[in-house]
Scaffold this motif. Structure first.
Motif, short mmCIF file in Angstrom:
data_model
loop_
_atom_site.label_atom_id
_atom_site.label_comp_id
_atom_site.label_asym_id
_atom_site.label_seq_id
_atom_site.Cartn_x
_atom_site.Cartn_y
_atom_site.Cartn_z
N GLU A 177 0.83 -1.21 0.00
CA GLU A 177 0.00 0.00 0.00
C GLU A 177 0.87 1.25 0.00
OE1 GLU A 177 -3.93 0.43 2.16
OE2 GLU A 177 -3.13 -1.40 3.09
N ALA B 23 -19.59 12.50 -5.21
CA ALA B 23 -20.64 11.64 -5.76
C ALA B 23 -21.56 12.44 -6.68
CB ALA B 23 -21.46 11.03 -4.61
N LEU C 32 -13.50 9.98 -0.41
CA LEU C 32 -13.86 8.83 -1.24
C LEU C 32 -13.99 7.57 -0.38
CD1 LEU C 32 -11.36 9.47 -4.17
CD2 LEU C 32 -13.70 10.31 -3.89
N ALA C 33 -15.08 6.90 -0.54
CA ALA C 33 -15.32 5.68 0.23
C ALA C 33 -14.53 4.49 -0.30
CB ALA C 33 -16.81 5.34 0.21
N HIS C 34 -14.01 4.60 -1.51
CA HIS C 34 -13.39 3.46 -2.17
C HIS C 34 -11.88 3.57 -2.30
CE1 HIS C 34 -13.27 6.26 -5.49
NE2 HIS C 34 -14.58 6.39 -5.39
N GLY C 35 -11.24 4.57 -1.76
CA GLY C 35 -9.80 4.69 -1.87
C GLY C 35 -9.38 5.57 -3.03
N ASP D 74 -7.30 4.77 -5.54
CA ASP D 74 -6.79 4.05 -6.70
C ASP D 74 -7.66 4.27 -7.94
OD1 ASP D 74 -8.85 2.65 -5.47
OD2 ASP D 74 -8.06 0.69 -6.01
N ARG D 75 -8.82 4.91 -7.76
CA ARG D 75 -9.69 5.22 -8.90
C ARG D 75 -10.64 6.34 -8.53
NH1 ARG D 75 -14.80 2.17 -8.36
NH2 ARG D 75 -14.68 1.11 -6.38
N TYR E 271 -14.52 7.45 -8.80
CA TYR E 271 -15.87 7.00 -9.11
C TYR E 271 -16.85 8.05 -8.62
CZ TYR E 271 -20.23 4.55 -9.33
OH TYR E 271 -21.52 4.22 -9.64
#
Length: 196
Positions: free
Chosen positions: A70, A154, A176-179, A181-182, A184
């Motif tokens: 990481e 969002a 960001l809830a998803h990190g 690395d992208r 969204y």
């Protein structure tokens, strides 16, 4: 903050059976994630209620391997890893009982700025809601220009808040809830780049 503290904080999040509450208890009692691992053999004397199962789990080399991966990803992508003891870690968040051991952060906004406003809302924002958001931030830019605007990148009010913040020369953060690395949704990438 040292790389050791970052790796140890990330490794603690990967210890089977520990969980966030248990990890925070250990860090709170010993002062740092690094010290948790340095003193794991005597944890049962230092922190009441720590089970032998957790002490054994702290020897998990896979947790360290994943933490190092990481951190390598972060360094490669210019992402900062802020740990609880890091000066840049949001001090108000640190006061929460469920504060994350580490935050991943990209950008240059001060997360400890005096004035922070969070704007979140429906994904199906009406023109009226968008107008209120736009007018609110325009007025705020005159009254309190050094405010950090936080939202979630969002659909709906979130992205509208970021765009209105940029139009009014505010720094703005997307949680960001998803990190990191992208991005969204992908349609918001251009706004995310402008935020950086």
């Amino acid at each position: 903050m040292t790389q050791d503290e970052q790796i140890c904080s990330l490794a603690l999040t990967r210890i089977p059976g520990l969980g966030l509450t248990g990890a925070l208890k250990l860090v709170s009692n010993l002062g740092s994630a690094t010290r948790v691992f340095e003193h794991r053999k005597e944890l049962s004397q230092l922190v009441p209620g720590v089970s032998e199962k957790i002490i054994t789990a702290l020897n998990n080399s896979e947790a360290f391997r994943r933490a190092e991966q990481e951190l390598t990803f972060c360094e490669k992508n210019h992402i900062r890893c802020l740990t609880l003891n890091d000066e840049g870690y949001p001090s108000r968040l640190r006061e929460c009982d469920d504060a994350p051991l580490a935050l991943f952060y990209r950008g240059n906004a001060d997360l400890n700025t005096l004035h922070i406003i969070n704007i979140v809302g429906t994904r199906h924002a009406t023109p009226y809601g968008q107008d209120i958001c736009t007018r609110f931030l325009a007025d705020l830019s005159v009254l309190c220009p050094n405010t950090l605007i936080v939202s979630g990148l969002a659909y709906g009010i979130d992205i509208h808040a970021h765009r209105a913040a940029l139009q009014n020369h505010f720094k703005t953060i997307g949680v960001l809830a998803h990190g990191l690395d992208r991005i969204y949704p992908a349609e918001h990438r251009k706004t995310a780049v402008s935020m950086l």
